[in-house]
Design a protein around this motif. Sequence first.
Motif, mmCIF file in Angstrom:
data_model
loop_
_atom_site.group_PDB
_atom_site.id
_atom_site.type_symbol
_atom_site.label_atom_id
_atom_site.label_comp_id
_atom_site.label_asym_id
_atom_site.label_seq_id
_atom_site.Cartn_x
_atom_site.Cartn_y
_atom_site.Cartn_z
ATOM 1 N N LYS A 175 44.681 37.197 35.429
ATOM 2 C CA LYS A 175 44.958 38.190 34.390
ATOM 3 C C LYS A 175 45.773 37.579 33.256
ATOM 4 C CE LYS A 175 44.637 42.292 37.341
ATOM 5 N NZ LYS A 175 45.366 43.431 37.964
ATOM 6 N N ILE A 176 46.676 36.653 33.588
ATOM 7 C CA ILE A 176 47.439 35.959 32.553
ATOM 8 C C ILE A 176 46.505 35.169 31.636
ATOM 9 C CG2 ILE A 176 49.136 34.125 32.153
ATOM 10 C CD1 ILE A 176 50.557 35.053 34.682
ATOM 11 N N ASP A 177 45.432 34.634 32.215
ATOM 12 C CA ASP A 177 44.453 33.880 31.427
ATOM 13 C C ASP A 177 43.462 34.787 30.704
ATOM 14 O OD1 ASP A 177 45.591 31.509 32.196
ATOM 15 O OD2 ASP A 177 44.264 31.233 33.932
ATOM 16 N N GLY A 178 43.632 36.115 30.863
ATOM 17 C CA GLY A 178 42.794 37.049 30.130
ATOM 18 C C GLY A 178 41.590 37.578 30.887
ATOM 19 N N ALA A 179 41.520 37.332 32.179
ATOM 20 C CA ALA A 179 40.371 37.794 32.963
ATOM 21 C C ALA A 179 40.507 39.279 33.281
ATOM 22 C CB ALA A 179 40.245 37.000 34.255
ATOM 23 N N ASN A 180 39.412 40.021 33.214
ATOM 24 C CA ASN A 180 39.414 41.435 33.601
ATOM 25 C C ASN A 180 39.038 41.559 35.066
ATOM 26 O OD1 ASN A 180 36.646 40.994 33.661
ATOM 27 N ND2 ASN A 180 36.285 41.975 31.680
ATOM 28 N N ASP A 181 38.997 42.798 35.555
ATOM 29 C CA ASP A 181 38.719 43.012 36.984
ATOM 30 C C ASP A 181 37.350 42.473 37.385
ATOM 31 O OD1 ASP A 181 41.091 44.233 37.864
ATOM 32 O OD2 ASP A 181 40.521 46.126 36.923
ATOM 33 N N PHE A 182 36.351 42.662 36.523
ATOM 34 C CA PHE A 182 35.016 42.171 36.874
ATOM 35 C C PHE A 182 35.008 40.655 36.986
ATOM 36 C CE2 PHE A 182 30.858 40.508 35.638
ATOM 37 C CZ PHE A 182 30.062 41.111 36.600
ATOM 38 N N ARG A 183 35.680 39.980 36.065
ATOM 39 C CA ARG A 183 35.729 38.511 36.110
ATOM 40 C C ARG A 183 36.484 38.018 37.341
ATOM 41 N NH1 ARG A 183 35.129 34.408 32.318
ATOM 42 N NH2 ARG A 183 34.975 32.455 33.500
ATOM 43 N N ILE A 184 37.572 38.703 37.677
ATOM 44 C CA ILE A 184 38.326 38.328 38.875
ATOM 45 C C ILE A 184 37.466 38.493 40.122
ATOM 46 C CG2 ILE A 184 40.294 38.958 40.330
ATOM 47 C CD1 ILE A 184 41.754 39.767 37.763
ATOM 48 N N PHE A 185 36.766 39.621 40.199
ATOM 49 C CA PHE A 185 35.911 39.881 41.362
ATOM 50 C C PHE A 185 34.803 38.842 41.468
ATOM 51 C CE2 PHE A 185 31.881 41.836 42.771
ATOM 52 C CZ PHE A 185 32.193 42.054 44.107
ATOM 53 N N TYR A 186 34.128 38.571 40.358
ATOM 54 C CA TYR A 186 32.958 37.701 40.384
ATOM 55 C C TYR A 186 33.332 36.227 40.546
ATOM 56 C CZ TYR A 186 28.543 35.551 39.000
ATOM 57 O OH TYR A 186 27.401 34.795 38.984
ATOM 58 N N SER A 187 34.386 35.780 39.859
ATOM 59 C CA SER A 187 34.694 34.351 39.815
ATOM 60 C C SER A 187 35.709 33.904 40.861
ATOM 61 C CB SER A 187 35.221 33.977 38.421
ATOM 62 O OG SER A 187 34.263 34.260 37.417
ATOM 63 N N ILE A 188 36.550 34.834 41.352
ATOM 64 C CA ILE A 188 37.600 34.429 42.292
ATOM 65 C C ILE A 188 37.376 35.021 43.680
ATOM 66 C CG2 ILE A 188 40.073 34.522 42.767
ATOM 67 C CD1 ILE A 188 40.572 34.544 39.769
ATOM 68 N N ILE A 189 37.290 36.347 43.747
ATOM 69 C CA ILE A 189 37.224 37.015 45.051
ATOM 70 C C ILE A 189 35.891 36.761 45.749
ATOM 71 C CG2 ILE A 189 37.386 39.214 46.247
ATOM 72 C CD1 ILE A 189 39.993 38.261 44.993
ATOM 73 N N LEU A 190 34.805 36.911 45.018
ATOM 74 C CA LEU A 190 33.485 36.800 45.648
ATOM 75 C C LEU A 190 33.248 35.444 46.317
ATOM 76 C CD1 LEU A 190 31.244 38.856 45.950
ATOM 77 C CD2 LEU A 190 30.096 37.861 43.964
ATOM 78 N N PRO A 191 33.577 34.313 45.661
ATOM 79 C CA PRO A 191 33.396 33.030 46.365
ATOM 80 C C PRO A 191 34.251 32.899 47.613
ATOM 81 C CG PRO A 191 33.608 32.678 43.994
ATOM 82 C CD PRO A 191 33.976 34.114 44.251
ATOM 83 N N LEU A 192 35.449 33.487 47.595
ATOM 84 C CA LEU A 192 36.344 33.363 48.744
ATOM 85 C C LEU A 192 35.891 34.188 49.939
ATOM 86 C CD1 LEU A 192 39.835 33.380 46.979
ATOM 87 C CD2 LEU A 192 38.573 31.426 47.878
ATOM 88 N N VAL A 193 35.224 35.310 49.675
ATOM 89 C CA VAL A 193 34.793 36.178 50.774
ATOM 90 C C VAL A 193 33.344 35.909 51.170
ATOM 91 C CG1 VAL A 193 36.413 37.987 50.119
ATOM 92 C CG2 VAL A 193 34.087 38.047 49.218
ATOM 93 N N ARG A 194 32.760 34.861 50.657
ATOM 94 C CA ARG A 194 31.362 34.585 50.969
ATOM 95 C C ARG A 194 31.087 34.458 52.472
ATOM 96 N NH1 ARG A 194 28.703 29.384 48.290
ATOM 97 N NH2 ARG A 194 30.315 28.420 49.602
ATOM 98 N N PRO A 195 31.955 33.796 53.263
ATOM 99 C CA PRO A 195 31.669 33.712 54.710
ATOM 100 C C PRO A 195 31.503 35.069 55.378
ATOM 101 C CG PRO A 195 33.386 32.167 54.109
ATOM 102 C CD PRO A 195 33.155 33.022 52.899
ATOM 103 N N VAL A 196 32.411 36.010 55.066
ATOM 104 C CA VAL A 196 32.327 37.311 55.716
ATOM 105 C C VAL A 196 31.158 38.120 55.163
ATOM 106 C CG1 VAL A 196 33.862 38.604 54.185
ATOM 107 C CG2 VAL A 196 33.728 39.216 56.588
ATOM 108 N N LEU A 197 30.799 37.904 53.896
ATOM 109 C CA LEU A 197 29.645 38.614 53.339
ATOM 110 C C LEU A 197 28.352 38.144 53.995
ATOM 111 C CD1 LEU A 197 30.468 38.826 49.520
ATOM 112 C CD2 LEU A 197 30.727 40.584 51.280
ATOM 113 N N ILE A 198 28.291 36.876 54.348
ATOM 114 C CA ILE A 198 27.114 36.374 55.068
ATOM 115 C C ILE A 198 27.016 37.034 56.433
ATOM 116 C CG2 ILE A 198 26.081 34.330 56.120
ATOM 117 C CD1 ILE A 198 27.203 32.696 53.813
ATOM 118 N N VAL A 199 28.161 37.199 57.085
ATOM 119 C CA VAL A 199 28.162 37.880 58.382
ATOM 120 C C VAL A 199 27.735 39.335 58.224
ATOM 121 C CG1 VAL A 199 29.628 38.627 60.286
ATOM 122 C CG2 VAL A 199 29.882 36.336 59.352
#
Length: 281
Positions: A175-199
């Motif tokens: 957020k300090i770098d100017g990212a909105n919620d969608f950008r945070i979800f798509y670029s940060i959270i989604l890659p990190l939760v990929r293992p559980v999403l595959i399950v």
Amino acid sequence: MANRIDLSKYVAYLFLLIACFLWVIPLIFGVSTSFRSQTEVVNVGFRLLPVNWVVENYMGVLNNTSTAPILKWLWNSIFIATSHAVLVVGMVAITAYGYTRLTFKGRDTLFFVLLAISLFPGVVNLIPSYKIIDTLGWVNTPWAMIFPGLAGMGNLFLVRQFMLGIPKELDECAKIDGANDFRIFYSIILPLVRPVLIVVFLFSFTGSWNDFLWPVIVYTDVNKIPITAGLLLLQDIYGNYRMIGQLMASALIAIIPTVLLFLFAQKHFVKSINLNAGLKG
């Protein structure tokens, strides 16, 4: 002390070996039965392996495209289960992000109320669910299987717990770098939760694939039913004692996609056990 530990290890191995034996032997017998001739099925007693290996049972099942189009049923199941699993992953990921990253009044209370409601047996919802599907005109369509159950609380709980292990400092830095919620979800959270999403995808795929009661209710067209409902129909076609081999061959054909899916994706089950698997380094 070391001897006691070694003894417990051997007992555990013995227990696992017995459990594996009890699970594998019926499977081997089922596979071998599908390769037995009808004469051998009727006249020969219990044998783990057939006397003569034949493929007539499979040929008979695959060539029957009129009363039992099993390849058509297989394609129906693949389309339904894949579409359902993809939509589940998308919906659960976005919803879990809202329950873990967004702040609104009654957030946790709403989640646990929905979780408590989900504990009711699914059979309770059969009549109202069918009424909704009938009102929407989805009877005898793939949508009757794809859309119900997209917001399953079990999958949502799993992904939510995974996301809770991701430090919120990552969001704040973004957020300090100017990212909105969608950008945070798509670029940060989604890659990190990929293992559980595959399950979640695997669970949703196999759950939709193995669903039996619901497709029997919402389908009456033989050409549109999935493979599980088709197996029930096959019991009437091949269920007599002299066609057990073809019935067994049909059942084995039905499990091929799920077996292949698990063989290629089994490593993700191990990775998902650690809720912080995406936070290495």
